[in-house]
Design a protein around this motif. Sequence first.
Motif, short mmCIF file in Angstrom:
data_model
loop_
_atom_site.label_atom_id
_atom_site.label_comp_id
_atom_site.label_asym_id
_atom_site.label_seq_id
_atom_site.Cartn_x
_atom_site.Cartn_y
_atom_site.Cartn_z
N HIS A 165 0.97 -1.09 0.05
CA HIS A 165 0.01 0.04 0.21
C HIS A 165 1.20 1.21 0.06
O HIS A 165 1.62 1.30 0.89
CB HIS A 165 -0.96 0.14 1.45
CG HIS A 165 -1.87 1.14 1.06
ND1 HIS A 165 -1.64 2.30 0.75
CD2 HIS A 165 -3.38 1.03 1.45
CE1 HIS A 165 -2.92 3.24 0.88
NE2 HIS A 165 -3.79 2.17 1.18
N VAL A 166 1.01 1.96 -1.03
CA VAL A 166 1.77 3.14 -1.04
C VAL A 166 1.63 4.38 -0.54
O VAL A 166 2.55 5.32 -0.34
CB VAL A 166 2.23 3.45 -2.61
CG1 VAL A 166 2.73 2.25 -3.36
CG2 VAL A 166 1.02 4.13 -3.31
N HIS A 202 5.18 -5.47 2.73
CA HIS A 202 6.16 -4.57 2.32
C HIS A 202 5.89 -3.50 2.94
O HIS A 202 4.93 -2.72 3.04
CB HIS A 202 5.66 -4.05 0.75
CG HIS A 202 6.84 -3.30 0.08
ND1 HIS A 202 7.98 -2.47 0.89
CD2 HIS A 202 6.93 -2.97 -1.20
CE1 HIS A 202 8.61 -2.05 -0.05
NE2 HIS A 202 7.73 -2.17 -1.22
N ALA A 203 6.80 -3.17 4.22
CA ALA A 203 6.70 -2.17 4.93
C ALA A 203 7.92 -1.21 4.93
O ALA A 203 8.67 -0.61 6.01
CB ALA A 203 6.78 -2.60 6.34
N ALA A 204 8.47 -1.24 3.67
CA ALA A 204 9.94 -0.36 3.20
C ALA A 204 9.49 0.68 2.39
O ALA A 204 8.43 1.02 1.96
CB ALA A 204 10.65 -1.31 2.65
N ASN A 205 10.55 1.25 1.93
CA ASN A 205 10.62 2.26 0.85
C ASN A 205 9.65 3.44 1.08
O ASN A 205 9.22 4.00 -0.03
CB ASN A 205 10.40 1.63 -0.55
CG ASN A 205 11.71 0.49 -0.93
OD1 ASN A 205 12.61 0.47 -0.10
ND2 ASN A 205 11.53 -0.26 -1.63
N LEU A 256 -8.42 -1.11 6.84
CA LEU A 256 -7.24 -1.22 6.17
C LEU A 256 -6.32 -2.39 6.58
O LEU A 256 -5.92 -2.98 5.56
CB LEU A 256 -6.36 0.11 6.47
CG LEU A 256 -4.95 0.36 5.86
CD1 LEU A 256 -5.33 1.16 4.38
CD2 LEU A 256 -3.94 1.20 6.74
N VAL A 257 -6.49 -2.84 7.84
CA VAL A 257 -5.88 -4.04 8.37
C VAL A 257 -6.36 -4.95 7.38
O VAL A 257 -5.94 -6.19 7.17
CB VAL A 257 -6.03 -4.15 9.93
CG1 VAL A 257 -5.43 -5.48 9.96
CG2 VAL A 257 -5.21 -3.00 10.47
N GLU A 258 -7.87 -4.97 7.48
CA GLU A 258 -8.66 -6.15 6.82
C GLU A 258 -8.12 -6.36 5.48
O GLU A 258 -8.28 -7.44 4.60
CB GLU A 258 -10.10 -5.73 6.84
CG GLU A 258 -11.18 -7.04 6.72
CD GLU A 258 -10.91 -7.93 7.70
OE1 GLU A 258 -11.15 -9.01 7.30
OE2 GLU A 258 -10.59 -7.86 8.99
N GLN A 259 -7.69 -5.14 4.60
CA GLN A 259 -7.54 -5.40 3.21
C GLN A 259 -6.21 -6.21 3.33
O GLN A 259 -6.15 -6.94 2.08
CB GLN A 259 -7.30 -3.82 2.69
CG GLN A 259 -8.52 -3.07 2.46
CD GLN A 259 -8.20 -1.78 1.85
OE1 GLN A 259 -7.11 -1.08 2.09
NE2 GLN A 259 -9.18 -1.18 0.80
N TYR A 260 -5.20 -5.96 4.07
CA TYR A 260 -4.11 -6.91 4.11
C TYR A 260 -4.31 -8.44 3.83
O TYR A 260 -3.89 -9.07 3.52
CB TYR A 260 -3.10 -6.40 5.06
CG TYR A 260 -2.36 -5.07 4.55
CD1 TYR A 260 -0.92 -5.35 3.94
CD2 TYR A 260 -2.37 -3.70 5.12
CE1 TYR A 260 -0.27 -4.27 3.73
CE2 TYR A 260 -1.71 -2.75 4.55
CZ TYR A 260 -0.63 -3.09 3.82
OH TYR A 260 0.33 -1.86 3.39
#
Length: 269
Positions: free
Chosen positions: A10-11, A83-86, A61-65
């Motif tokens: 999620h950007v 993906h919790a980076a960048n 939002l958590v549910e979307q993951y």
Amino acid sequence: GGRIFLQLWHVGRISHPDLQPGHALPVAPSAVKPEGNAFTETGFKPFVEPRALELSELPALVEQYKTAAQLSMQAGFDGVEIHAANGYLLDQFLRDKTNQRTDAYGGSIENRARLLLEVVAAVTSVVPSERVGIRLSPISPANDIADSDPKALFSYVVQQLNRYKLVYLHVVEGATGGPREVAGGFDLQVLRDLFQGIYIANNGYDLEMAAKARQGNGADLVAFGRPFIANPDLVERFKAGAALADFNQATLYGGGAEGYTDYPTLQAS
């Protein structure tokens, strides 16, 4: 045989109204505009100031993951990488440059890590933890992000991640796509030592560096990104000690086949 893990993104604020349904504003922990440009269908456009997420929006939002993880497995992937980076959404919540919230998801390190850990809990509730990895970039300034104390922040995050018994921690060492040394950075081996699963090192490795990292036990695995773009047979070239082809920087975010799928293998070149 190989395993394919799907990366869950999620950007957040690193988007643009042109890419959103109804030209809505991108969302973020706080309304802090990033420097830089978003890639849209009509070329690069400056980022806009995002909308701060409401507290009431976070559970969905958590549910979307969670849903994305379930769909990934149904689609036949072997696992998922959170993906919790960048400088993307989960990273935006972690770091105090981008997270200026005053509720339970901002302020202290524990609060800023809350959303990430809720996402990890949700994903591991539907996918076995030995099929879930995570990607972090603790000192990367990518997408205009920073933290006042990255060592304390990411040490806490990694210690908390151990509760979920994830299969691997995938770390961008240094600046994403840039130098491995970052001003105000810290020795990422601290995180390697803290994490109780497989540590995957990434960023700017060549064969010699990767071999050295393995020999010195600085990493369990080494990930290659950019060399794989121009060398579809990268593993075979490493085995043969062959020269590597260089990638075309200009086509990296082009969206077409050129500079993505048209690099020849060693045998074909």
